[in-house]
Design an enzyme around this catalytic site. Sequence first.
Site, PDB file in Angstrom:
ATOM      1  N   ASP A 153      40.424  32.766  40.134  1.00 43.09           N
ATOM      2  CA  ASP A 153      39.765  31.459  40.142  1.00 43.09           C
ATOM      3  C   ASP A 153      40.572  30.432  40.945  1.00 43.09           C
ATOM      4  O   ASP A 153      41.780  30.566  41.103  1.00 43.09           O
ATOM      5  CB  ASP A 153      39.571  30.996  38.688  1.00 43.09           C
ATOM      6  CG  ASP A 153      38.480  29.957  38.550  1.00 43.09           C
ATOM      7  OD1 ASP A 153      37.705  29.746  39.521  1.00 43.09           O
ATOM      8  OD2 ASP A 153      38.384  29.339  37.474  1.00 43.09           O
TER       9      ASP A 153
ATOM     10  N   ARG B 204      38.495  25.111  44.925  1.00 40.79           N
ATOM     11  CA  ARG B 204      39.261  23.898  44.612  1.00 40.79           C
ATOM     12  C   ARG B 204      40.471  23.771  45.537  1.00 40.79           C
ATOM     13  O   ARG B 204      40.791  22.688  46.032  1.00 40.79           O
ATOM     14  CB  ARG B 204      39.715  23.951  43.147  1.00 40.79           C
ATOM     15  CG  ARG B 204      39.951  22.590  42.531  1.00 40.79           C
ATOM     16  CD  ARG B 204      40.353  22.694  41.064  1.00 40.79           C
ATOM     17  NE  ARG B 204      39.688  23.793  40.377  1.00 40.79           N
ATOM     18  CZ  ARG B 204      40.330  24.735  39.681  1.00 40.79           C
ATOM     19  NH1 ARG B 204      41.642  24.704  39.566  1.00 40.79           N
ATOM     20  NH2 ARG B 204      39.648  25.688  39.080  1.00 40.79           N
ATOM     21  N   TRP B 205      41.120  24.882  45.776  1.00 45.98           N
ATOM     22  CA  TRP B 205      42.288  24.916  46.671  1.00 45.98           C
ATOM     23  C   TRP B 205      41.905  24.430  48.071  1.00 45.98           C
ATOM     24  O   TRP B 205      42.613  23.637  48.683  1.00 45.98           O
ATOM     25  CB  TRP B 205      42.824  26.349  46.720  1.00 45.98           C
ATOM     26  CG  TRP B 205      43.956  26.577  47.668  1.00 45.98           C
ATOM     27  CD1 TRP B 205      45.282  26.317  47.425  1.00 45.98           C
ATOM     28  CD2 TRP B 205      43.872  27.112  48.991  1.00 45.98           C
ATOM     29  NE1 TRP B 205      46.027  26.668  48.525  1.00 45.98           N
ATOM     30  CE2 TRP B 205      45.198  27.160  49.500  1.00 45.98           C
ATOM     31  CE3 TRP B 205      42.828  27.562  49.786  1.00 45.98           C
ATOM     32  CZ2 TRP B 205      45.483  27.639  50.775  1.00 45.98           C
ATOM     33  CZ3 TRP B 205      43.114  28.038  51.055  1.00 45.98           C
ATOM     34  CH2 TRP B 205      44.435  28.069  51.538  1.00 45.98           C
TER      35      TRP B 205
ATOM     36  N   HIS C 277      37.808  31.021  50.015  1.00 48.16           N
ATOM     37  CA  HIS C 277      37.414  32.410  49.759  1.00 48.16           C
ATOM     38  C   HIS C 277      38.063  33.350  50.767  1.00 48.16           C
ATOM     39  O   HIS C 277      38.459  34.457  50.431  1.00 48.16           O
ATOM     40  CB  HIS C 277      35.886  32.549  49.795  1.00 48.16           C
ATOM     41  CG  HIS C 277      35.203  31.746  48.732  1.00 48.16           C
ATOM     42  ND1 HIS C 277      35.670  31.680  47.442  1.00 48.16           N
ATOM     43  CD2 HIS C 277      34.093  30.959  48.747  1.00 48.16           C
ATOM     44  CE1 HIS C 277      34.883  30.897  46.715  1.00 48.16           C
ATOM     45  NE2 HIS C 277      33.929  30.433  47.493  1.00 48.16           N
TER      46      HIS C 277
ATOM     47  N   GLU D 255      26.722  34.873  37.338  1.00 48.02           N
ATOM     48  CA  GLU D 255      26.430  33.431  37.380  1.00 48.02           C
ATOM     49  C   GLU D 255      26.606  32.827  38.775  1.00 48.02           C
ATOM     50  O   GLU D 255      26.137  31.724  39.045  1.00 48.02           O
ATOM     51  CB  GLU D 255      27.330  32.666  36.408  1.00 48.02           C
ATOM     52  CG  GLU D 255      26.700  32.399  35.073  1.00 48.02           C
ATOM     53  CD  GLU D 255      27.072  33.452  34.041  1.00 48.02           C
ATOM     54  OE1 GLU D 255      27.980  33.198  33.273  1.00 48.02           O
ATOM     55  OE2 GLU D 255      26.450  34.540  34.023  1.00 48.02           O
TER      56      GLU D 255
ATOM     57  N   LEU E 285      46.300  54.149  43.519  1.00 45.81           N
ATOM     58  CA  LEU E 285      45.862  52.924  42.828  1.00 45.81           C
ATOM     59  C   LEU E 285      44.349  52.812  42.968  1.00 45.81           C
ATOM     60  O   LEU E 285      43.808  53.084  44.043  1.00 45.81           O
ATOM     61  CB  LEU E 285      46.522  51.684  43.477  1.00 45.81           C
ATOM     62  CG  LEU E 285      45.979  50.316  43.063  1.00 45.81           C
ATOM     63  CD1 LEU E 285      46.426  49.954  41.640  1.00 45.81           C
ATOM     64  CD2 LEU E 285      46.460  49.217  44.032  1.00 45.81           C
TER      65      LEU E 285
ATOM     66  N   ARG F 284      44.297  35.252  34.561  1.00 41.86           N
ATOM     67  CA  ARG F 284      43.329  34.313  35.139  1.00 41.86           C
ATOM     68  C   ARG F 284      44.096  33.217  35.862  1.00 41.86           C
ATOM     69  O   ARG F 284      44.912  32.520  35.251  1.00 41.86           O
ATOM     70  CB  ARG F 284      42.427  33.690  34.070  1.00 41.86           C
ATOM     71  CG  ARG F 284      41.427  32.708  34.706  1.00 41.86           C
ATOM     72  CD  ARG F 284      40.460  32.083  33.727  1.00 41.86           C
ATOM     73  NE  ARG F 284      39.460  31.317  34.472  1.00 41.86           N
ATOM     74  CZ  ARG F 284      38.172  31.271  34.187  1.00 41.86           C
ATOM     75  NH1 ARG F 284      37.698  31.936  33.138  1.00 41.86           N
ATOM     76  NH2 ARG F 284      37.350  30.556  34.924  1.00 41.86           N
TER      77      ARG F 284
HETATM   78  C1  V0D Z   1      36.005  35.426  46.903  1.00 42.98           C
HETATM   79  C2  V0D Z   1      38.758  35.580  45.672  1.00 42.98           C
HETATM   80  C3  V0D Z   1      37.358  40.721  48.546  1.00 42.98           C
HETATM   81  C4  V0D Z   1      37.515  35.473  44.830  1.00 42.98           C
HETATM   82  C5  V0D Z   1      38.818  36.804  46.512  1.00 42.98           C
HETATM   83  C6  V0D Z   1      31.262  39.520  47.353  1.00 42.98           C
HETATM   84  C7  V0D Z   1      36.211  35.111  45.466  1.00 42.98           C
HETATM   85  C8  V0D Z   1      37.919  36.690  47.715  1.00 42.98           C
HETATM   86  C9  V0D Z   1      36.090  41.213  48.262  1.00 42.98           C
HETATM   87  C10 V0D Z   1      35.642  42.575  48.305  1.00 42.98           C
HETATM   88  C11 V0D Z   1      35.732  37.844  47.402  1.00 42.98           C
HETATM   89  C12 V0D Z   1      34.597  42.967  47.486  1.00 42.98           C
HETATM   90  C13 V0D Z   1      34.164  44.264  47.459  1.00 42.98           C
HETATM   91  C14 V0D Z   1      34.777  45.178  48.214  1.00 42.98           C
HETATM   92  C15 V0D Z   1      35.825  44.829  49.046  1.00 42.98           C
HETATM   93  C16 V0D Z   1      36.261  43.522  49.092  1.00 42.98           C
HETATM   94  C17 V0D Z   1      35.360  40.122  47.822  1.00 42.98           C
HETATM   95  C18 V0D Z   1      33.614  38.868  47.021  1.00 42.98           C
HETATM   96  C19 V0D Z   1      34.404  37.759  47.005  1.00 42.98           C
HETATM   97  C20 V0D Z   1      32.212  38.749  46.582  1.00 42.98           C
HETATM   98  F1  V0D Z   1      34.381  46.456  48.128  1.00 42.98           F
HETATM   99  N1  V0D Z   1      37.396  39.426  48.289  1.00 42.98           N
HETATM  100  N2  V0D Z   1      36.176  39.050  47.847  1.00 42.98           N
HETATM  101  N3  V0D Z   1      34.081  40.063  47.424  1.00 42.98           N
HETATM  102  N4  V0D Z   1      36.513  36.703  47.363  1.00 42.98           N
END
Ligand code: V0D
Length: 227
Positions: free
Chosen positions: A12, A16-17, A29, A59, A123, A174
């Site tokens: 999370d 905001r960052w 993101h 959500e 892993l 978290r």
């Molecule tokens: C945004 C911070 C990697 C949280 C991390 C689709 C929110 C970066 C993936 C990722 C997100 C997902 C599946 C995969 C490989 C990589 C990712 C989402 C958001 C939502 F198989 N970062 N990441 N997917 N964020």
Amino acid sequence: MNSLKHVAIIMDGNGRWATKQNKDRTVGHHYGSENVREIALEALDLGVEVVTLYAFSTENWKRPQKEIDYLMKLPAIFFKKFLKELNEKGIRIRTIGDLSKIPEKTRKVMENAVEETKNNTKLILNFALNYGSRDEIVRATNSLIQQGLTSVTEEDFNNALDTRDLPDVDLLIRTGGDKRLSNYLLWQLAYAELVFVDMEWPRFGREDFNKCIEDFNQRQRRFGGLV
Ligand code: V0D
């Protein structure tokens, strides 16, 4: 020696960052997804077996469409950059959540990564996408009904969840300052230690991850000694 098999993380504070630095939320993101690599590599070094990351909740569809569109591109961006390295280092990609509602392009990218890394054993990097714990529990229940069961054991139920072949979560982290579970892995967190960190996810580094694990180990030792 290491009783820590499964770490779950709520990443999370990305938006905001970015907002704090007058940047678009999508920039947060982007850096957040770069940080996934850092933490995965640290988990690998520490001998953790599974890391389950909350990437997109049931959500999150309420967010602005532009932000959703960007998030759905992240798996492709992530794999373009890291798939080769993941394979070299023995990292296996898995997903949990209801992928049937994820756009087809994004779903294909992930299915491909799961397939291409399926023989890796060092892993498991498990992404929760369109995941909600209550949704998972309802889907599990419906699948048990479909199988014709009228009474179930904990084991039956465990085997109907998306996490069926994974160990229980030992540690939940978290970031971002909030102290809530937000519908994440409610069944799987039954015996987990919970660590809440004030830092936003893009700032949460390998050292910080290590500190959380030290905290976990200290609690385990205290628990072991019954003090
Ligand atoms: C945004 C911070 C990697 C949280 C991390 C689709 C929110 C970066 C993936 C990722 C997100 C997902 C599946 C995969 C490989 C990589 C990712 C989402 C958001 C939502 F198989 N970062 N990441 N997917 N964020």
